[in-house]
Structures are given as structure tokens and as C-alpha cells.
Design a protein around this motif. Sequence first.
Motif, PDB file in Angstrom:
ATOM      1  N   GLY A 157      -8.751 100.418 -88.618  1.00  0.00           N
ATOM      2  CA  GLY A 157      -9.565 101.618 -88.431  1.00  0.00           C
ATOM      3  C   GLY A 157     -10.855 101.356 -87.679  1.00  0.00           C
ATOM      4  N   ALA A 158     -11.294 100.103 -87.661  1.00  0.00           N
ATOM      5  CA  ALA A 158     -12.526  99.761 -86.941  1.00  0.00           C
ATOM      6  C   ALA A 158     -12.266  99.673 -85.438  1.00  0.00           C
ATOM      7  CB  ALA A 158     -13.072  98.422 -87.438  1.00  0.00           C
ATOM      8  N   GLU A 159     -13.268  99.992 -84.657  1.00  0.00           N
ATOM      9  CA  GLU A 159     -13.166  99.820 -83.208  1.00  0.00           C
ATOM     10  C   GLU A 159     -13.279  98.331 -82.896  1.00  0.00           C
ATOM     11  OE1 GLU A 159     -15.441 101.373 -79.258  1.00  0.00           O
ATOM     12  OE2 GLU A 159     -14.957 102.860 -80.814  1.00  0.00           O
ATOM     13  N   PHE A 160     -12.475  97.855 -81.944  1.00  0.00           N
ATOM     14  CA  PHE A 160     -12.460  96.418 -81.662  1.00  0.00           C
ATOM     15  C   PHE A 160     -13.818  95.892 -81.227  1.00  0.00           C
ATOM     16  CE2 PHE A 160     -11.676  97.774 -77.284  1.00  0.00           C
ATOM     17  CZ  PHE A 160     -12.317  96.798 -76.526  1.00  0.00           C
ATOM     18  N   THR A 161     -14.626  96.733 -80.621  1.00  0.00           N
ATOM     19  CA  THR A 161     -15.936  96.281 -80.155  1.00  0.00           C
ATOM     20  C   THR A 161     -16.867  95.896 -81.298  1.00  0.00           C
ATOM     21  OG1 THR A 161     -16.681  98.581 -80.053  1.00  0.00           O
ATOM     22  CG2 THR A 161     -15.804  97.610 -78.012  1.00  0.00           C
ATOM     23  N   GLU A 162     -16.577  96.363 -82.516  1.00  0.00           N
ATOM     24  CA  GLU A 162     -17.415  96.067 -83.672  1.00  0.00           C
ATOM     25  C   GLU A 162     -17.328  94.604 -84.108  1.00  0.00           C
ATOM     26  OE1 GLU A 162     -16.679  98.837 -86.896  1.00  0.00           O
ATOM     27  OE2 GLU A 162     -16.360 100.456 -85.456  1.00  0.00           O
ATOM     28  N   VAL A 163     -16.298  93.893 -83.688  1.00  0.00           N
ATOM     29  CA  VAL A 163     -16.114  92.514 -84.148  1.00  0.00           C
ATOM     30  C   VAL A 163     -16.299  91.484 -83.030  1.00  0.00           C
ATOM     31  CG1 VAL A 163     -14.610  93.236 -86.039  1.00  0.00           C
ATOM     32  CG2 VAL A 163     -13.591  92.516 -83.864  1.00  0.00           C
ATOM     33  N   ILE A 164     -16.783  91.924 -81.877  1.00  0.00           N
ATOM     34  CA  ILE A 164     -17.019  91.024 -80.742  1.00  0.00           C
ATOM     35  C   ILE A 164     -18.501  90.669 -80.697  1.00  0.00           C
ATOM     36  CG2 ILE A 164     -16.810  90.731 -78.234  1.00  0.00           C
ATOM     37  CD1 ILE A 164     -14.125  91.286 -79.578  1.00  0.00           C
ATOM     38  N   ALA A 165     -18.796  89.394 -80.502  1.00  0.00           N
ATOM     39  CA  ALA A 165     -20.200  88.970 -80.366  1.00  0.00           C
ATOM     40  C   ALA A 165     -20.826  89.692 -79.175  1.00  0.00           C
ATOM     41  CB  ALA A 165     -20.272  87.458 -80.184  1.00  0.00           C
ATOM     42  N   PRO A 166     -22.068  90.148 -79.323  1.00  0.00           N
ATOM     43  CA  PRO A 166     -22.712  90.920 -78.252  1.00  0.00           C
ATOM     44  C   PRO A 166     -22.693  90.216 -76.898  1.00  0.00           C
ATOM     45  CG  PRO A 166     -24.064  90.963 -80.225  1.00  0.00           C
ATOM     46  CD  PRO A 166     -22.937  89.997 -80.489  1.00  0.00           C
ATOM     47  N   GLU A 167     -22.851  88.908 -76.898  1.00  0.00           N
ATOM     48  CA  GLU A 167     -22.887  88.181 -75.630  1.00  0.00           C
ATOM     49  C   GLU A 167     -21.538  88.138 -74.919  1.00  0.00           C
ATOM     50  OE1 GLU A 167     -22.806  85.093 -79.009  1.00  0.00           O
ATOM     51  OE2 GLU A 167     -23.789  87.001 -78.631  1.00  0.00           O
ATOM     52  N   ASP A 168     -20.447  88.467 -75.615  1.00  0.00           N
ATOM     53  CA  ASP A 168     -19.112  88.478 -75.012  1.00  0.00           C
ATOM     54  C   ASP A 168     -18.546  89.888 -74.875  1.00  0.00           C
ATOM     55  OD1 ASP A 168     -19.084  85.685 -74.872  1.00  0.00           O
ATOM     56  OD2 ASP A 168     -18.192  85.494 -76.861  1.00  0.00           O
ATOM     57  N   LEU A 169     -19.243  90.872 -75.395  1.00  0.00           N
ATOM     58  CA  LEU A 169     -18.715  92.226 -75.464  1.00  0.00           C
ATOM     59  C   LEU A 169     -18.395  92.816 -74.095  1.00  0.00           C
ATOM     60  CD1 LEU A 169     -17.874  94.618 -77.138  1.00  0.00           C
ATOM     61  CD2 LEU A 169     -20.271  95.347 -77.205  1.00  0.00           C
ATOM     62  N   ASP A 170     -19.285  92.676 -73.126  1.00  0.00           N
ATOM     63  CA  ASP A 170     -19.033  93.253 -71.798  1.00  0.00           C
ATOM     64  C   ASP A 170     -17.757  92.689 -71.188  1.00  0.00           C
ATOM     65  OD1 ASP A 170     -21.258  94.871 -71.949  1.00  0.00           O
ATOM     66  OD2 ASP A 170     -22.516  93.569 -70.707  1.00  0.00           O
ATOM     67  N   MET A 171     -17.575  91.368 -71.279  1.00  0.00           N
ATOM     68  CA  MET A 171     -16.392  90.735 -70.700  1.00  0.00           C
ATOM     69  C   MET A 171     -15.118  91.222 -71.383  1.00  0.00           C
ATOM     70  SD  MET A 171     -14.533  87.091 -71.035  1.00  0.00           S
ATOM     71  CE  MET A 171     -15.094  86.979 -72.658  1.00  0.00           C
ATOM     72  N   VAL A 172     -15.101  91.215 -72.716  1.00  0.00           N
ATOM     73  CA  VAL A 172     -13.897  91.601 -73.454  1.00  0.00           C
ATOM     74  C   VAL A 172     -13.586  93.079 -73.218  1.00  0.00           C
ATOM     75  CG1 VAL A 172     -12.857  91.798 -75.738  1.00  0.00           C
ATOM     76  CG2 VAL A 172     -14.230  89.788 -75.171  1.00  0.00           C
ATOM     77  N   ALA A 173     -14.580  93.945 -73.292  1.00  0.00           N
ATOM     78  CA  ALA A 173     -14.364  95.377 -73.081  1.00  0.00           C
ATOM     79  C   ALA A 173     -13.900  95.660 -71.654  1.00  0.00           C
ATOM     80  CB  ALA A 173     -15.641  96.157 -73.395  1.00  0.00           C
ATOM     81  N   ASP A 174     -14.453  94.951 -70.671  1.00  0.00           N
ATOM     82  CA  ASP A 174     -14.040  95.118 -69.278  1.00  0.00           C
ATOM     83  C   ASP A 174     -12.578  94.706 -69.091  1.00  0.00           C
ATOM     84  OD1 ASP A 174     -14.605  95.567 -66.375  1.00  0.00           O
ATOM     85  OD2 ASP A 174     -14.136  93.419 -66.295  1.00  0.00           O
TER      86      ASP A 174
END
Length: 115
Positions: A44-61
Motif C-alpha cells: 500500500g505504500a508508494e515505492f518512493t517512501e522507502v528510497i533514500a533521498p539521495e537515490d530517489l531521483d535516479m530510481v524514480a526516473d
Amino acid sequence: MDDLFKTLATHVDEGVFVIRDRRFIFCNEAFARILGRHTDEVVGAEFTEVIAPEDLDMVADRYRRRWAGEQVPPEYEFRLLERDGETRVPVRLWVTLGDYEAAPATLGVVRPAWR
């Protein structure tokens, strides 16, 4: 096939998850343990909630580009966040698009990067 997938995912040491519309719709116990959580806290959680902020842009992209049909690496490393929101867990991810419960989804397998 989904029952076979769930049975297999339940019995492996690697973290297994399924994402649809940016939210986890399935994860096994191993994935939840990597995050220091229980499965019901992840689903139920959005995947972005469990990604470290410093890697979030790369993973989301890469997520966005994969869904757009672009070629992106199916395997890479990044950091997940444990429940405390501070502790980073380096992981190696293998991810692809597929069908789960008769609808398109992101299917992934992670393991701690030191294994």
C-alpha cells in the motif's frame, strides 16, 4: 501463475516485490525485513517512501522511463530506507515489467549489496 509466484516468493531469501501505480501491491517477508518492517506496513505504500533521498531521483526516473518503454538498466544498486527513515541499506535490484494478477506491474528482486 500468480499462486506459483507467491509460493516461490515466500520461500526465497531475496526480497521480492510487485508495484502497480507506484504502490507496493505485494512483498515477501524478506523484502519487508530488509526495510525493518512488516509486510502489511509495505503493501500500500508508494515505492518512493522507502528510497533514500539521495537515490530517489535516479530510481524514480528509471521507473518512469521503464514504463515509457525506454531501455533502462534492469539491474543496479541504490539505498533503501529502514523504518526509522535514517538507516540506509545498500541493495542490488533486478527489475522488469510484467503481469501480476492479470494487470501490468513492476516486478522486482532485491538483495543487500554486500551479499
